[in-house]
Design a protein around this motif. Structure first.
Motif, PDB file in Angstrom:
ATOM      1  N   LEU A 204      49.925  34.550  29.242  1.00 30.77           N
ATOM      2  CA  LEU A 204      49.023  33.468  29.627  1.00 30.77           C
ATOM      3  C   LEU A 204      49.128  33.176  31.123  1.00 30.77           C
ATOM      4  N   ALA A 205      50.325  33.298  31.685  1.00 32.65           N
ATOM      5  CA  ALA A 205      50.480  33.096  33.125  1.00 32.65           C
ATOM      6  C   ALA A 205      49.729  34.169  33.912  1.00 32.65           C
ATOM      7  N   ARG A 206      49.787  35.402  33.438  1.00 30.85           N
ATOM      8  CA  ARG A 206      49.066  36.488  34.111  1.00 30.85           C
ATOM      9  C   ARG A 206      47.557  36.277  33.990  1.00 30.85           C
ATOM     10  N   LEU A 207      47.117  35.793  32.828  1.00 33.36           N
ATOM     11  CA  LEU A 207      45.695  35.511  32.633  1.00 33.36           C
ATOM     12  C   LEU A 207      45.231  34.428  33.603  1.00 33.36           C
ATOM     13  N   ASP A 208      46.034  33.372  33.745  1.00 40.55           N
ATOM     14  CA  ASP A 208      45.704  32.303  34.696  1.00 40.55           C
ATOM     15  C   ASP A 208      45.617  32.850  36.122  1.00 40.55           C
ATOM     16  N   SER A 209      46.536  33.784  36.442  1.00 38.41           N
ATOM     17  CA  SER A 209      46.533  34.344  37.795  1.00 38.41           C
ATOM     18  C   SER A 209      45.248  35.113  38.086  1.00 38.41           C
ATOM     19  N   VAL A 210      44.823  35.936  37.122  1.00 40.80           N
ATOM     20  CA  VAL A 210      43.600  36.718  37.320  1.00 40.80           C
ATOM     21  C   VAL A 210      42.389  35.799  37.492  1.00 40.80           C
ATOM     22  N   ILE A 211      42.310  34.788  36.620  1.00 39.15           N
ATOM     23  CA  ILE A 211      41.150  33.900  36.679  1.00 39.15           C
ATOM     24  C   ILE A 211      41.173  33.064  37.960  1.00 39.15           C
ATOM     25  N   SER A 212      42.370  32.659  38.393  1.00 43.69           N
ATOM     26  CA  SER A 212      42.439  31.863  39.615  1.00 43.69           C
ATOM     27  C   SER A 212      42.066  32.688  40.844  1.00 43.69           C
ATOM     28  N   VAL A 213      42.384  34.000  40.818  1.00 46.57           N
ATOM     29  CA  VAL A 213      42.045  34.861  41.950  1.00 46.57           C
ATOM     30  C   VAL A 213      40.549  35.114  42.029  1.00 46.57           C
ATOM     31  N   HIS A 214      39.918  35.427  40.878  1.00 46.81           N
ATOM     32  CA  HIS A 214      38.517  35.859  40.876  1.00 46.81           C
ATOM     33  C   HIS A 214      37.544  34.741  40.519  1.00 46.81           C
ATOM     34  N   GLY A 215      38.027  33.748  39.741  1.00 39.94           N
ATOM     35  CA  GLY A 215      37.119  32.687  39.304  1.00 39.94           C
ATOM     36  C   GLY A 215      36.367  33.081  38.039  1.00 39.94           C
ATOM     37  N   LEU A 216      35.994  32.104  37.251  1.00 35.25           N
ATOM     38  CA  LEU A 216      35.294  32.369  35.990  1.00 35.25           C
ATOM     39  C   LEU A 216      33.911  32.966  36.224  1.00 35.25           C
ATOM     40  N   ASP A 217      33.293  32.667  37.350  1.00 40.65           N
ATOM     41  CA  ASP A 217      31.944  33.193  37.615  1.00 40.65           C
ATOM     42  C   ASP A 217      31.951  34.699  37.795  1.00 40.65           C
ATOM     43  N   ALA A 218      33.094  35.288  38.160  1.00 41.28           N
ATOM     44  CA  ALA A 218      33.166  36.733  38.387  1.00 41.28           C
ATOM     45  C   ALA A 218      33.300  37.526  37.095  1.00 41.28           C
ATOM     46  N   ILE A 219      33.508  36.837  35.981  1.00 39.63           N
ATOM     47  CA  ILE A 219      33.694  37.527  34.697  1.00 39.63           C
ATOM     48  C   ILE A 219      32.336  37.710  34.037  1.00 39.63           C
ATOM     49  N   ASP A 220      31.981  38.989  33.743  1.00 42.03           N
ATOM     50  CA  ASP A 220      30.714  39.267  33.053  1.00 42.03           C
ATOM     51  C   ASP A 220      30.820  38.986  31.557  1.00 42.03           C
ATOM     52  N   ALA A 221      31.954  39.331  30.961  1.00 41.33           N
ATOM     53  CA  ALA A 221      32.127  39.159  29.507  1.00 41.33           C
ATOM     54  C   ALA A 221      33.611  38.945  29.207  1.00 41.33           C
ATOM     55  N   PHE A 222      33.826  38.228  28.105  1.00 43.67           N
ATOM     56  CA  PHE A 222      35.202  37.948  27.673  1.00 43.67           C
ATOM     57  C   PHE A 222      35.240  38.159  26.156  1.00 43.67           C
TER      58      PHE A 222
END
Length: 518
Positions: A204-222
């Motif tokens: 979960l910490a790694r997931l938070d790191s990825v999202i904090s770096v790129h932001g939720l807007d950069a994710i096409d699909a989850f």
């Protein structure tokens, strides 16, 4: 009130003093007996320890400790032995559980050693390893720190290894793939997500790191892909996997509400691994997060901790017990001669009482009962009641006349008693009188506690009671109590006459066999 009140009170005070002296003698005798019982419990626990029955040894030494501490200074020697050996047994039991790979139970045993001795470096090291193997890395690190503070060099190496892994888990943006799976795990047959299970906190910490770096807007699909392990019925496992997917979706949306329109779910049953042991199945109960980005990233997975660091080359506990050996006296034995008792039901309503019961032969006893509440308040309230009488009992199970296990089990008896009384409650209850009663009694007595130093008696009496009473009326200012000649009479009653929940203390003495042999 009664004209002989002062005389009665002097008699009652003498009786109370005699009772206190008898109780002091009884307590002294019971203290010596209790030390012997504590020593015997310690010997039995040592025998269990010698046979490597650690649970029985632990229970025995704990009972011996409680018994010894109740004896005060006389039991100090046995108490010190028990306090020293109990943590050693926890340590040895923890080592045995670790050898069986029962890591959670082993951790509990090592934690018990630390609770008794917080500076035990070996216990802290073993506790940390057990936590590590149980997937509780954060707690393990704290245990290693305590072990390192207490001189365990191996703990320093394990702390460095954990620091290396923590550093390797940092997110790095490099060229790679458009998709990446983050896996979190579930306990067996559980669909509700636990963020603290196994290495879920790290993921979960790694997931938070990825999202904090790129932001939720950069994710096409989850995509949430949930799996169950293959043991058990297939349809049940499919339903379990679906519930896990729903649980993870709800967790993610609560954590990242902006993913609402991007999260989809898949679920299924994992195939059997090549190795069908339980350790392999644990990693098949998971949910994976697949995030799709419009650009390339990679998140390296760190190498697992070096398991060779878990090898503990320490000697473990060395049991050094010097329990006093029993003194065998062939020409002496302990014999119960009588028991002193009090009815707790009477005591609860301030009706102080005292009983003495003497065993006779192998199944009979004679008891004398005395009930003596004696107080009054300003000619307004009064509870004066003096009741005495004997009871003869027959016990259905015989006992050894020369032993101490007497007056136990079921009994029946016959009783007789007489009394005088003065009851006053303001102006609503104002009577003096006398009565006598006779009847039968039935009951049961049981020894209490491991050492059986006291008994509990339950009994009920039925009989006939006849009373003559005289009423009186207080003056307006309560200065006088005036006899009421119209309120005189008698009462005859048949039914329950006594109920008892009695606390019983057997009184025993040492006796000698004739000729000096058993």
């Amino acid at each position: 009130m009664f004209s002989n009140f002062a005389t009665s009170m002097r008699f009652m005070m003498k009786k109370l003093i005699i009772t206190i002296l008898a109780l002091l003698v009884a307590v002294s005798m019971l203290s010596a007996q209790s030390v012997e019982q504590a020593t015997e419990l310690a010997r039995q626990a040592k025998a269990a320890l010698d046979s490597r029955d650690y649970p029985a040894a632990l229970s025995g030494f704990e009972s011996a400790l409680a018994q010894a501490e109740a004896c005060g200074e006389e039991g100090q020697e046995i108490a010190d032995i028990c306090k020293r050996v109990i943590p050693q047994i926890h340590m040895q039991q923890g080592i045995a559980l670790a050898e069986e790979e029962a890591w959670a139970l082993a951790a509990e045993e090592f934690k018990a050693v630390l609770d008794a001795d917080p500076e035990n470096g070996e216990a802290a090291l073993r506790y940390g390893i057990a936590l590590d193997m149980d997937g509780r890395e954060a707690e393990a690190v704290e245990a290693y720190k305590l072990a390192a503070e207490n001189g365990q060099e191996q703990a320093d190496a394990l702390l460095k290894e954990h620091a290396r892994i923590a550093e390797a888990q940092q997110v790095k943006i490099e060229s790679g793939t458009h998709e990446y799976d983050f896996k979190v795990y579930f306990p067996f047959d559980v669909s509700k997500f636990s963020p603290d299970y196994l290495d879920n906190p790290v993921t979960l910490a790694r997931l938070d790191s990825v999202i904090s770096v790129h932001g939720l807007d950069a994710i096409d699909a989850f995509v949430v892909i949930a799996k169950s392990s293959p043991e058990g019925p297939y349809q049940y496992n499919m339903n379990l996997a679906e519930r896990r997917a729903i649980s993870m979706r709800n967790y993610l949306l609560e954590r990242y509400p902006d993913l609402k329109d991007k999260v989809t779910m898949e679920h299924g049953v994992s195939p059997w691994p090549e190795s069908k042991d339980k350790k392999a199945l644990v990693r098949l109960r998971y949910a994976a997060f697949r995030m799709v980005f419009p650009f390339d990233i990679t998140i390296p997975a760190p190498a697992p901790i070096d398991s060779s660091l878990f090898a503990v080359n320490l000697p473990g506990p060395v049991f050094d017990l010097n329990i006093p050996e029993p003194v065998v006296v062939s020409d002496k034995y302990k014999q119960m001669i009588f028991a002193i008792k009090t009815n707790l039901l009477y005591d609860a309503v301030t009706a102080l009482n005292f009983e003495v019961e003497v065993p006779i032969a192998d199944r009979y006893s004679i008891m004398w009962e005395d009930v003596f509440p004696w107080w009054e308040t300003g000619n307004k309230y009064c509870f004066q009641h003096w009741e005495m009488g004997p009871e003869f009992r027959y016990w259905f199970k015989p006992w050894d006349p020369k032993g101490i296990a007497k007056l136990r089990g079921f009994f029946a008896g016959v009783y007789g008693m007489s009394a005088k009384y003065d009851f006053q409650y303001d102006r609503s209850l104002d009577y003096q009188g006398e009565y006598w009663s006779a009847g039968i009694t039935g009951g049961w007595t049981k020894a209490l506690g491991r050492t059986e130093w006291c008994n509990l008696e339950l009994s009920l009496s039925l009989g006939y009671l006849s009373s003559r009473y005289r009423g009186y009326i207080p003056a307006d200012d309560y200065s006088l109590l005036i006899r009421n000649p119209r309120d005189v009479g008698s009462i005859d009653y048949f039914g329950p006459t006594k109920a008892k929940i009695s606390f019983v203390i057997p009184i025993c003495i040492n006796r000698s066999y004739k000729g000096g042999t058993k």
